[in-house]
Design a protein around this motif. Sequence first.
Motif, PDB file in Angstrom:
ATOM      1  N   ALA A 135      -7.319  11.129   5.440  1.00 11.50           N
ATOM      2  CA  ALA A 135      -7.588  10.287   4.590  1.00 11.50           C
ATOM      3  C   ALA A 135      -6.466  10.344   3.637  1.00 11.50           C
ATOM      4  N   GLU A 136      -5.853   9.299   2.990  1.00  7.78           N
ATOM      5  CA  GLU A 136      -5.076   9.410   2.031  1.00  7.78           C
ATOM      6  C   GLU A 136      -4.778   8.082   1.307  1.00  7.78           C
ATOM      7  N   CYS A 137      -4.791   8.079   0.058  1.00  6.68           N
ATOM      8  CA  CYS A 137      -4.520   6.941  -0.947  1.00  6.68           C
ATOM      9  C   CYS A 137      -3.395   6.306  -0.875  1.00  6.68           C
ATOM     10  N   ASN A 138      -3.033   5.075  -1.377  1.00  9.95           N
ATOM     11  CA  ASN A 138      -2.091   4.377  -1.462  1.00  9.95           C
ATOM     12  C   ASN A 138      -0.837   4.927  -2.224  1.00  9.95           C
ATOM     13  N   ARG A 139      -1.173   5.621  -3.359  1.00  9.31           N
ATOM     14  CA  ARG A 139      -0.060   6.428  -4.162  1.00  9.31           C
ATOM     15  C   ARG A 139       0.506   7.772  -3.206  1.00  9.31           C
ATOM     16  N   CYS A 140      -0.590   8.342  -2.704  1.00  7.12           N
ATOM     17  CA  CYS A 140      -0.252   9.636  -2.026  1.00  7.12           C
ATOM     18  C   CYS A 140       0.751   9.321  -0.665  1.00  7.12           C
ATOM     19  N   GLN A 154      -6.836   2.651  -2.882  1.00  5.41           N
ATOM     20  CA  GLN A 154      -7.132   2.282  -1.699  1.00  5.41           C
ATOM     21  C   GLN A 154      -6.890   3.441  -0.560  1.00  5.41           C
ATOM     22  N   LEU A 155      -7.930   3.710   0.358  1.00  3.92           N
ATOM     23  CA  LEU A 155      -7.808   4.652   1.155  1.00  3.92           C
ATOM     24  C   LEU A 155      -7.099   4.230   2.583  1.00  3.92           C
ATOM     25  N   ASP A 156      -6.383   4.892   3.293  1.00  5.25           N
ATOM     26  CA  ASP A 156      -5.947   4.717   4.419  1.00  5.25           C
ATOM     27  C   ASP A 156      -5.685   5.833   5.539  1.00  5.25           C
ATOM     28  N   ARG A 214       0.893  -1.325   0.016  1.00  2.00           N
ATOM     29  CA  ARG A 214      -0.068  -0.090  -0.006  1.00  2.00           C
ATOM     30  C   ARG A 214       0.867   1.271  -0.096  1.00  2.00           C
ATOM     31  N   GLU A 215       1.836   1.306   0.510  1.00  3.96           N
ATOM     32  CA  GLU A 215       3.068   2.300   0.568  1.00  3.96           C
ATOM     33  C   GLU A 215       3.909   2.179  -0.267  1.00  3.96           C
ATOM     34  N   ASP A 216       4.353   1.077  -0.787  1.00  5.46           N
ATOM     35  CA  ASP A 216       5.342   0.933  -1.929  1.00  5.46           C
ATOM     36  C   ASP A 216       4.880   0.101  -3.029  1.00  5.46           C
ATOM     37  N   LEU A 217       4.497   0.593  -4.042  1.00  4.69           N
ATOM     38  CA  LEU A 217       3.889  -0.137  -5.333  1.00  4.69           C
ATOM     39  C   LEU A 217       4.983  -1.069  -5.793  1.00  4.69           C
ATOM     40  N   THR A 218       6.126  -0.987  -5.591  1.00  3.17           N
ATOM     41  CA  THR A 218       6.876  -2.116  -6.097  1.00  3.17           C
ATOM     42  C   THR A 218       7.084  -3.559  -5.239  1.00  3.17           C
ATOM     43  N   LEU A 219       6.376  -3.511  -4.034  1.00  2.00           N
ATOM     44  CA  LEU A 219       6.007  -4.587  -3.344  1.00  2.00           C
ATOM     45  C   LEU A 219       4.946  -5.356  -3.801  1.00  2.00           C
ATOM     46  N   GLY A 220       5.020  -6.733  -3.523  1.00  2.00           N
ATOM     47  CA  GLY A 220       4.283  -7.567  -3.783  1.00  2.00           C
ATOM     48  C   GLY A 220       3.152  -7.890  -2.749  1.00  2.00           C
ATOM     49  N   GLN A 221       2.000  -8.495  -2.809  1.00  2.00           N
ATOM     50  CA  GLN A 221       0.947  -8.323  -1.748  1.00  2.00           C
ATOM     51  C   GLN A 221       1.407  -9.099  -0.723  1.00  2.00           C
ATOM     52  N   HIS A 222       2.112 -10.022  -0.474  1.00  2.00           N
ATOM     53  CA  HIS A 222       2.760 -10.587   0.767  1.00  2.00           C
ATOM     54  C   HIS A 222       4.040  -9.984   1.204  1.00  2.00           C
TER      55      HIS A 222
END
Length: 227
Positions: free
Chosen positions: A152-157, A131-133, A64-72
Amino acid sequence: MALPSWTDPKYGTMKSAALWLVTVIGEGNIFTKEDVKAAFPGISQADRRVRDLRDYGWQIDTHREDLTLGQHEQRFVKQGAPVWEPGKATKSGVTVTQTQRRDVLAKDGHLCRSCGIAPGETYAGSYESAQLDIARRTVKQPSGGEKVELVAECNRCRVGGRGQSTDLGAVLAGIADLGGLEQKMLAEWVSKDKREFSDVERLWAEYRLLPAESRAKVREALGLPAS
């Protein structure tokens, strides 16, 4: 000074996990939930204890914070407080409860307060859904101090805006300097929590995207000399 062993039984799971991250994983490196299970066999909440370190200033990113990471996958980005030392296990922030999360999302209109995207919407030019967090944002106060508030902030921001701050004092001072008509206009935007752009503003935004050859044609249409 040498670090204590992460396998020393006198430390609790969270402190042992902190030492494991520092001495085995290392800052900047990736680990998985399975790695945590292998390091702490038979401890059902070990992965949660790793997440708890975020409350002590540790930066541990997920996809969610690092788009280069896999789901797990998770990345150990930066060490926080050395929680294994006496008196160091003091939280740098308070864990956000589900009630607080719902309240913040509702007050922020279920929109990212950085880019305005809603959860489930697709980012332009991609197939990725937002996704919002809940993020913590430092707000400079009119008194000169600072206050950390939830937003509230999205995963990219969250990736690009980590550590972002804003200045409430400057906003309030700017409002005081506005004329009556400008204050009324701003009040309407704030009331609706939405700004509707005029045709001129939309055309300006489109003009800014044009290559030089096309911008020259716009200048000609407006009776301006070639730049």
